[in-house]
Design an enzyme around this catalytic site. Structure first.
Site, short mmCIF file in Angstrom:
data_model
loop_
_atom_site.label_atom_id
_atom_site.label_comp_id
_atom_site.label_asym_id
_atom_site.label_seq_id
_atom_site.Cartn_x
_atom_site.Cartn_y
_atom_site.Cartn_z
N TRP A 74 -8.22 -9.82 2.79
CA TRP A 74 -7.66 -11.09 2.33
C TRP A 74 -6.92 -11.63 3.53
CZ3 TRP A 74 -2.66 -13.11 1.04
CH2 TRP A 74 -2.67 -14.20 0.16
N GLU A 85 4.20 -22.14 -16.79
CA GLU A 85 3.14 -21.14 -16.79
C GLU A 85 1.79 -21.78 -17.14
OE1 GLU A 85 2.95 -18.30 -15.65
OE2 GLU A 85 1.20 -17.39 -16.61
N ASN A 118 -4.00 -2.81 5.67
CA ASN A 118 -3.45 -3.82 4.76
C ASN A 118 -2.03 -4.06 5.21
OD1 ASN A 118 -2.60 -5.38 2.62
ND2 ASN A 118 -2.42 -3.66 1.19
N GLY A 119 -1.67 -5.33 5.47
CA GLY A 119 -0.30 -5.64 5.90
C GLY A 119 -0.32 -6.53 7.12
N CYS A 176 -5.56 -7.10 0.58
CA CYS A 176 -6.58 -6.20 1.10
C CYS A 176 -6.67 -4.92 0.25
CB CYS A 176 -6.25 -5.78 2.52
SG CYS A 176 -6.08 -7.18 3.62
N LYS A 209 -4.42 -10.60 -6.40
CA LYS A 209 -3.71 -10.02 -7.54
C LYS A 209 -2.35 -9.50 -7.14
CE LYS A 209 -3.32 -8.57 -11.73
NZ LYS A 209 -2.96 -9.67 -12.63
N GLU A 228 -4.53 -22.30 -11.14
CA GLU A 228 -5.02 -21.04 -10.56
C GLU A 228 -6.52 -20.85 -10.76
OE1 GLU A 228 -2.38 -18.26 -12.67
OE2 GLU A 228 -2.09 -17.20 -10.80
N ARG A 261 -8.18 -7.43 -6.54
CA ARG A 261 -7.06 -7.78 -5.67
C ARG A 261 -7.34 -9.09 -4.93
NH1 ARG A 261 -4.09 -2.79 -4.63
NH2 ARG A 261 -3.26 -3.54 -2.68
N LYS A 285 -1.39 -21.54 -14.71
CA LYS A 285 -2.67 -20.94 -15.14
C LYS A 285 -3.82 -21.91 -14.89
CE LYS A 285 -2.25 -17.38 -15.45
NZ LYS A 285 -0.94 -17.01 -15.14
C1 G6P Z 1 0.21 -13.04 -7.32
C2 G6P Z 1 -0.66 -13.09 -8.56
C3 G6P Z 1 0.11 -13.72 -9.72
C4 G6P Z 1 1.41 -12.95 -9.95
C5 G6P Z 1 2.25 -12.88 -8.68
C6 G6P Z 1 3.43 -11.94 -8.83
O1 G6P Z 1 0.43 -14.32 -6.84
O2 G6P Z 1 -1.83 -13.85 -8.31
O3 G6P Z 1 -0.67 -13.69 -10.89
O4 G6P Z 1 2.13 -13.56 -10.97
O5 G6P Z 1 1.46 -12.40 -7.59
O6 G6P Z 1 2.93 -10.65 -8.97
P1 G6P Z 1 3.72 -9.42 -9.57
O7 G6P Z 1 2.75 -8.29 -9.48
O8 G6P Z 1 4.93 -9.22 -8.70
O9 G6P Z 1 4.09 -9.75 -10.96
#
Ligand code: G6P
Length: 611
Positions: A75, A483, A101-102, A2, A606, A490, A27, A487
């Site tokens: 969200w 990774e 948010n939370g 959020c 995000k 995602e 976000r 990717k």
């Molecule tokens: C979310 C994002 C990812 C990210 C993960 C960890 O799931 O979509 O892209 O890798 O959080 O986030 P951080 O900010 O802790 O690296």
């Protein structure tokens, strides 16, 4: 996650709030809404879906008159992502509006009690319960501020909240507990927001609120109290040096592409000030780390892409740094009562510095008396502030939900950390040319990224109709295989699995068929002969392969590998930094070819600030 923004000042609040919400779009969200003072009432407008839907609705409202308001991108956590559940929510009397948010963990218990007192709810959210509770407390509290504080004291869980009310026009109250909230201080105006970019065009003066603090803003005035006893809290105003240019797309179609292409600069920034020339050669310097001993064991804890960076670095930290490494996903670490002996340390990795599970892992480690090193990108984030030592990755704002340049910066910093520990453990330490390789890396990337992007585009057209993909690698490329698969799924929603190549024959190989292609990491290192055998096993089962190769891998074409993706020869560790943009660009081009929402993929956020 959020996004929150509130404005109190002299300008029309709603357009400014919408502008802020656009900057928080990265976000991730599924609905949005605003609340503002409308004559002597509070007016709420909300809509499901993208911000354009909300903007459309606002056209028919007299929103321009309001100079105070709050806005939110949601969200979903409690209840479906529908308009009824979107924020802001109103109190029973409709005189207080809230954004949140939370997660309020005990909301059901509070809801039952309020229902027995005659409250009726229109949404399924925990947030609506909280604003009803504030309204209920207001009946007996001496002021709105006290009612707000009382309600928050009853709430368990995580929140960043902001409210406006009919009773105090022009005023916003806000508070935080385990979720990010900041105050932006302008001239005759103030902002509350979950993230700095929300108000960056208007002010760079920022106050970081801590857990358990309440703030009241009204035009340019603000005051902070401790929630516990309402004692006033002195706060420092910080100046933020970034500009919005850094957050714009820089001529690229998507933020993701811009951020992939920024990696040469990211490496340069990450190295700057961290390598010094001495009489005995180049050395890594981390003055912030010098007061800590070299750990007897390092527990790396992170989520998502940051976890993959940690996995990638394990071998380096052990082989070069001489430090044994354990690795955990943060959501597992926090609940498994980990054994942390004295002399051991925890290294949390997080781009945002706000990921709820990673933050909880940090707090757990601290409770157990362990020193915590935070490897973060966002300056002033919760993890950065709560770690004993913070190493900033200096990658600049990452807007695309799928993380790219952040991983490059994390890998760079982790390589430096391995070298740093190696130096500290052994005065005669030799880096084997790795520091020179790192220093040359920006130029190497700069020279190769354009052709890599073209290659990715060609391959994307050829493979975009696949329903499944394997990403296979060994050694340092196991983490990159993970990774690559992450990717691809995602942003293109293609099913992809990352595996250690050697593990294939223990099950996954059953899936190999011409419809299930493989993205193979076959770079020149000690494991290349093993990888070559693994590739032959896939080819023998009619698997199609795209292979990232250097000199040795040229021969794979003759064996039946369909696509060789040639990368330049480099130091074995540096080669990983070339495969990273390759896998990122491949995913990007596939998703773009398929017309997906690259920067804001469905269901993703995000910054995941709830567990
Ligand atoms: C979310 C994002 C990812 C990210 C993960 C960890 O799931 O979509 O892209 O890798 O959080 O986030 P951080 O900010 O802790 O690296």
């Amino acid at each position: 996650m959020c996004g929150i923004i509130g404005y109190s000042g002299h300008r029309p609040a709603v357009p400014l709030i919408m502008d802020g919400l656009h900057r928080l779009e990265y976000r991730g969200y599924d609905s949005a809404g605003v609340a503002f003072g409308h004559y002597d009432k509070i007016k709420v407008v909300k809509a499901e879906g993208k911000l354009a839907a909300l903007e459309e609705k606002l056209k028919s409202n007299e929103a321009l008159l309001a100079t105070t308001g709050i806005g939110h991108t949601r969200w979903a956590t409690h209840g479906l992502p529908v308009e009824r559940n979107a924020h802001p929510h109103l109190s029973q009397e409709g005189d207080i509006a809230i954004i949140h948010n939370g997660i309020i963990e005990n909301f059901l218990e509070i809801k039952e009690q309020l229902e027995s007192q005659g409250h009726a709810f229109v949404s399924d959210t925990d947030t609506e319960v909280l604003v009803h509770l504030i309204g209920e407390e207001r009946k007996t509290a001496s002021s709105l501020r006290e009612a707000f504080a009382r309600a928050l004291r009853r709430a368990r869980g995580a929140y960043a909240v902001a409210i406006i009310s009919q009773e105090e026009p022009g005023v916003i109250y806000a508070a935080r507990m385990s979720a990010p909230l900041l105050l932006g201080v302008g001239v005759g105006e103030c902002f509350v927001a979950s993230d700095i970019p929300a108000f960056l065009p208007y002010t760079r003066e920022v106050v970081f609120l801590e857990d358990g603090e309440i703030v009241r803003v009204c035009d340019g005035q603000w005051q902070v109290w401790a929630l516990e006893n309402m004692a006033p809290v002195e706060k420092e105003v910080n100046h933020i040096p970034w500009d919005m240019q850094a957050a714009a797309k820089g001529g690229h179609k998507h933020f993701m592409l811009k951020e992939i292409m920024e990696q040469p600069r990211v490496v340069t920034d990450c190295l700057s000030g961290r390598i010094v020339n001495t009489d005995t050669g180049k050395r890594v310097c981390f003055p912030e780390m010098d007061a800590l001993p070299v750990p007897e064991r390092l527990h790396i804890v992170a989520c998502g892409t940051s976890y993959n960076a940690g996995l990638w670095a394990r071998q380096l930290l052990e082989n070069i740094g001489g430090v044994p490494v354990d690795l955990d996903i943060a959501s597992e670490f926090r609940y498994r009562d980990p054994m942390l002996r004295s002399g051991e340390m925890v290294l949390v990795i997080s781009q945002s510095g706000e990921t709820a599970d990673t933050l909880a892992a940090l707090r757990l480690a601290r409770e157990k008396g362990c020193k915590v090193i935070g490897l973060c990108n966002v300056v002033g984030s919760s993890i950065a502030r709560e770690a004993h030592v913070v190493l900033y990755t200096q990658a600049g704002p990452e807007i695309s939900v799928a993380s790219t340049k952040a991983m490059c910066s994390q890998m760079t910093l982790l390589t430096l950390l391995a070298l740093y520990y190696g130096q500290r453990r052994n005065p005669d330490f030799s880096d084997g040319g790795l520091l020179d390789g790192l220093l040359d890396l920006p130029q190497l990337l700069e020279a190769n990224l354009p052709s890599m992007n073209e290659k990715a585009q060609t391959l994307a057209k050829k493979f975009a109709d696949s329903q499944d993909f394997f990403y296979l690698g060994r050694g340092q490329y196991q983490a990159l295989a993970f990774e690559g698969a992450l990717k691809l799924k995602e942003i293109s929603y293609i099913h992809a699995e990352g595996y250690a190549f050697g593990e294939m024959k223990h099950g996954p190989i059953a899936l190999i068929s011409p419809d299930f292609p493989t993205f193979a990491f076959a770079l020149d290192d000690d494991l290349y002969p093993k990888v070559k055998s693994n590739i032959q096993e896939v080819l023998a089962r009619s698997g199609r392969i795209v292979a990232l190769v250097q000199e040795q891998g040229r021969e794979l074409g003759a064996l039946g590998v369909e696509e060789l993706w040639m990368l330049p020869k480099a130091h074995p560790v540096i080669s990983s930094f070339l495969t990273l943009p390759a896998l990122q660009l491949f995913s990007y081009q596939v998703a773009d070819y398929l017309g997906k929402d690259v920067d804001q993929p469905r269901n993703l956020a995000k910054s995941v600030t709830v567990e």
